[in-house]
Scaffold this active site. Sequence first.
Site, PDB file in Angstrom:
ATOM      1  CB  VAL A 288     -34.710 -35.886  76.406  1.00 50.01           C
ATOM      2  CG1 VAL A 288     -35.196 -36.720  75.418  1.00 50.01           C
ATOM      3  CG2 VAL A 288     -33.469 -36.190  76.961  1.00 50.01           C
ATOM      4  N   GLY A 289     -33.808 -32.514  77.353  1.00 54.22           N
ATOM      5  CA  GLY A 289     -33.799 -31.706  78.783  1.00 54.22           C
ATOM      6  C   GLY A 289     -32.817 -32.082  79.657  1.00 54.22           C
ATOM      7  CE  LYS A 290     -28.560 -35.380  76.856  1.00 49.46           C
ATOM      8  NZ  LYS A 290     -29.233 -35.254  75.721  1.00 49.46           N
TER       9      LYS A 290
ATOM     10  CB  SER B 227     -31.212 -54.891  68.758  1.00 48.68           C
ATOM     11  OG  SER B 227     -31.239 -53.854  68.019  1.00 48.68           O
TER      12      SER B 227
ATOM     13  N   GLY C 243     -29.027 -39.605  76.959  1.00 46.21           N
ATOM     14  CA  GLY C 243     -30.579 -39.712  76.337  1.00 46.21           C
ATOM     15  C   GLY C 243     -30.370 -38.911  75.061  1.00 46.21           C
TER      16      GLY C 243
ATOM     17  CE  LYS D  95     -33.748 -51.375  69.871  1.00 44.01           C
ATOM     18  NZ  LYS D  95     -33.110 -52.436  70.518  1.00 44.01           N
TER      19      LYS D  95
END
Lengths: 150, 847
Positions: free
Chosen positions: B393-395, B712, B389, B755
Amino acid sequence: MRSTFVRRGGTGRRLELVRRHRGGTQIDSLTPPGRASGAGFYRYCPVESWQPAVNLYESKTSYFVCVDLAGMDRESIDVVLNDNVLVISGARDHPRPPESAGHLSIHLMEIDQGPFCRSVEIPTEVDLSAIRATYASGGFLWIELPKTTD
Amino acid sequence: MAETKTTPEQETTETKVEAPPPADRQVIIAPGQLGPQEIAVPASLPLLAVRDTVIFPGTVMSLQVGRERSKRVIDEAVPADKMVGIISQRDPNIEMPGPEDLRDVGTICMILKVFRLPDSNQSILLHGLARFRIKQILTTEPIIRATVELMPDVAPEAGKETEALVHTVRQTARQIIEKSPNVPDEAMVALENVDTPGQLADFLAANLVTEFDKRQQLLGMQDVMARLKVVESQMADQLDVLNLSAKIQNEVKERIEKGQREYFLQEQLKAIQRELGQEEGAELAQLRQKLADAKLPEKVKAEADREINRLAAIPQASPEYTVIRTYLEWLADLPWSVSTEDKLDIRQAEAILNEDHYDLKKVKQRILEFLAVRKLHPEGRGPILCFIGPPGVGKTSLGQSIARALGRKFVRISLGGIRDEADIRGHRRTYIGALPGRILQEIRKAGANNPLFMLDEIDKVGADFRGDPASALLEVLDPAQNDTFTDHYLDVPFDLSKVMFIATGNVPDPIHPALRDRMEMIHLPGYTSNEKMNIARKYLVPRQLRENGVSKTQCKIDDSAIQRIIDDYTRESGVRNLERSIASVCRATAARIVRGDFKSLTVTPKRVEEFLGPVKIHHDVVDRVNIPGVAVGLAYTPVGGEIIFVEATGMPGRGRMTLTGQIGDVMRESATAAFSLIRSRADALGIDPRKLAELDIHVHVPAGAVPKDGPSAGVAMLSALASLILGKPIKPRMAMTGEITLRGLILPVGGIKEKVLAAKQAGVRDIILPALNKGDLAEIRADDQEIIKGVTFHPVERFEQVLALALGVRLKPGHKPLSVIADAPAKSSGSHKGKSHRNAADDEEAG
């Protein structure tokens, strides 16, 4: 006994040397001349090559010196008091068997012979005029040194 | 010793022992104790031949007498005057030397004593009296008898030169005596008392000159000065030798003394240690105890026993000692059999996880599953999870809170930039300063063999010539083989299977494929603004207030203010900048309060602007896309989703296409595919293919400095190119993502949630995305309605749909790719050109 041969004087040289030499016996010289190791040492020796043994006694009034000097003529012993040092000197021939023995082989000759000189330090002042020496047939030279009375 | 110059006047009368000698006798004068004495010497003497022996006048020496003739000499001499002439043979090997075999010069000696030696030989003690030279041999049998001529010393002239020489000789002799071992004190006394130069020379020659030839030479010298010089040079040599040997001896002695000193100190040290109870034995015993306490596995115990026996056998001072001791201490310190007990209360674990982290349901659920499995099957292996991530995000903190929930120890290492295999697996013990790798170091730190082990930044592991740490990690992270993880340093296996490994990384792609395969990937997408709001309210604001010393009553931050910070001041997937901004607000508040402006303060959006400055993030970027040839794509980066612009422009040319903006191969290919697709459908789009052939097209993807790659952006490329060629701008506030194929299919892509978040933050209203990503969409919908509020999603399956949505263009029916002649029956009315390879789905047209 008379004491005519007791005199004052003499040069007194090498007394120091002689005294020091007393310690070393001549047997030391028997060690083979292993000079490389520095172990041996050739003594320097004056003409007088030996020293008679001496006893020294002290009484209230006198000192008594006894010198082991067998086989001597009385005349060939010299006794000199030089300051406080008593010097006994002379020469002794080696004892011989009678002439009749004829030719001799020498196997042993351990008895000291030849010129000798021995000095003994007397601890205190002595009366010079009263010194007496006697040489008896026993072979000992006796010297009596009375202390000064004052 | 003879001094010929001594005159009779010098003699005192009382020292005279003998009468003047007869005429046939010569007289030598020898030093006596009371003065010089005359000694008469017979004119003829028996000669005693000796081998390599020189007796100097004035010295006493013993001589072994073995030869029969020599014994006869003694027998002859003793009854007479005991005088013999001692003279050396020229050749020592001759047994019966004749007169011609004798040297010229000898010493007149007095026989003092005769001894018998144990071997029946005789030994005579001789007193040297004077030098002589053979004048005439009288008899040779049975003994050699000769008349002799005395060789008196030639005394030196009294003068400074003589004095100086005598002084030097004495000085040198004194040094030699001092330095020679085993020379009696007597020597020094004698040296001081011998005063005539000739006697001195003889005395020293007797004692210090060892070489026979030199002795014989000295014996032959009547000149005292010359004798002294020879003796002096001989002594100088000897002194050199002595000095040298003294030096050598000193050195040896010093060395020995140093050794002894060290030994002594060592012994003292040992004694002191014994007093302190730190005896070597005690140390070993301690180590043994420690090893026994560590409860080593059988294999390890054997190794430890071997090493400790070696340790006992080598001295403490040996460098090897320290190496082995360190190794054994490592063995003893590792938690071979120490485990913490897992807290298997699922409810409590859930409470802890929820307390520490907002949302992240997927991860929490996985942890709880693990707990459940562990409860049912206690011997199971630890799972190996990998949190992927964006930053913030706090991994990592999630790892900590999992450890807390499980009741396990928490250790972490950052693999970022590690490029040496030894960092993971350690160095072999043979290297100086070798240590185990980081894995075992951390395990030791944890003190338990089942900690939660966090491997941060696993996507940033490097590799170079020193080895590939990722490959070393393979062993660590493979549950099938990490129960026998062997560190190079320990050289014995350590069981890592109870360890719960959690790796973290920003993107999965750079991770070694084999490594990726071993781990269970859990994606932590970025937070939505709603989530951020909750996180801020629940965690960030209270924490920052506390850290900045502001109480809840003093400072209240409105939700609208937080929203403002989230929307206008931060654009990120995580919450790091958000927290920093909140910290700024708290600090500013603290400043105001301390200054006394306010007693308490409510932070409103207006105040946020005051504290943080003008708005940093503008959302209306999408509005500005209003010209043909520009499309908005959606990208997924390590730091979260992002919008990208695809710009295309045309110019006269020959149908070439240029691509710029640091785009990678995959993106380049998808641009080419998009262009080919448009060309192949030129008819259907109402474009003259010939005009296309005369057009050069340039596609650029800003920002040009950032490398970009991935498939993409295909849909965005297609839209941008179509928009350019058709001269129609794309519908405003529309973003798109998806891969295209040459057949016009839209394939699914990853990172949809990120996204979508990015697009929403950028103010996008419509998003075109592959229909096959509907699942992701449903997930997002289920997770958080907030995200999709105000955004319309357009799932598409084919490129025609895209063009219709973005440009409002409908393809002319019936137009197929130029190469296609036939066509399968389809609902499309325009399928008239024969067979087509396409299936029915392909035929479907956007509507």
